[in-house]
Design an enzyme around this catalytic site. Sequence first.
Site, mmCIF file in Angstrom:
data_model
loop_
_atom_site.group_PDB
_atom_site.id
_atom_site.type_symbol
_atom_site.label_atom_id
_atom_site.label_comp_id
_atom_site.label_asym_id
_atom_site.label_seq_id
_atom_site.Cartn_x
_atom_site.Cartn_y
_atom_site.Cartn_z
ATOM 1 N N CYS A 124 -0.781 -4.640 -11.356
ATOM 2 C CA CYS A 124 -0.894 -6.094 -11.534
ATOM 3 C C CYS A 124 -1.736 -6.407 -12.773
ATOM 4 C CB CYS A 124 -1.440 -6.751 -10.273
ATOM 5 S SG CYS A 124 -1.227 -8.549 -10.268
ATOM 6 N N HIS A 224 2.338 -4.980 -6.297
ATOM 7 C CA HIS A 224 1.252 -4.348 -5.555
ATOM 8 C C HIS A 224 1.803 -3.276 -4.602
ATOM 9 C CE1 HIS A 224 -2.248 -6.737 -6.769
ATOM 10 N NE2 HIS A 224 -1.403 -7.754 -6.863
ATOM 11 N N GLU A 226 0.147 -1.100 -3.250
ATOM 12 C CA GLU A 226 -0.920 -0.832 -2.293
ATOM 13 C C GLU A 226 -1.038 -1.905 -1.214
ATOM 14 O OE1 GLU A 226 -3.129 -3.466 -5.286
ATOM 15 O OE2 GLU A 226 -1.196 -2.470 -4.996
#
Length: 258
Positions: A124, A224, A226
């Site tokens: 990001c 993202h 994660e």
Amino acid sequence: MTQLTTSMFAPRLVVIEVTGTRPDRPEYHAKVQVLNGRVVTDGVSDGWNVMRIAAADVTPDELLWDTRHADAIVIVGGEDITPSFYGETTGYEGETAHFAAADEGQIAVVRRALAAGTPLLGICRGLQIINVALGGSIVQHIDEGIHKNEGVPIDEILSTHTVTLTTTSGLARGLGGTDIVVQSAHHQSVGRLGAGLVAAAVAPDGLIEALEHHTAPITGVQWHPEAPDAPADQLPRLLASLRGHVESSRRERELVAA
């Protein structure tokens, strides 16, 4: 700075976040900690020696010093980059807090990684740091559309959408295909590409969603991997790609030394 050690012989992964504290924005900070913590825990689970550093909590020189022995680096998400680093000004729509010292330090880390051949992944904001570090620009505000859920609690801000990876990209090889589902939450995007960078993925609306350097092991994703609701294998696959670059570099050094 936090050190999480698995083995003295394991490769060294440094995870660089923006700041370790946001007392004025506790809900946002809690969300960021969930995301950044996932990168750390997956790194440890994958056998890395992981060091976590908040760039705003040290000087740029200290950040360079603390990361000098990294085998690989992940720059994670957070606030907008200070506009002066890419030739623009403040006062734009959707502007967030800025951490100029963190920006300066992270930009320096990217430039050293390029010079040294250190594998680096930007997530990001990390993608945008890569682009700015190499002379690229940022579109300061986009029509979020599919890229961010508006008017919702922070835990619902991530938007699910597809991206298409270029068939020749390292990301397509590492993630096992060209059409994938991602989660994102950004109001800025890549403008002019930095030197040596190529687009590696686009969203359905045409925005660049990933970058790769054409010769160095540097990759950035605007989404993202994660995030809790992201496909479970995305982050492990990206970390595995970093490990592959590290092991390839070690083999080359061993051949030279033999």
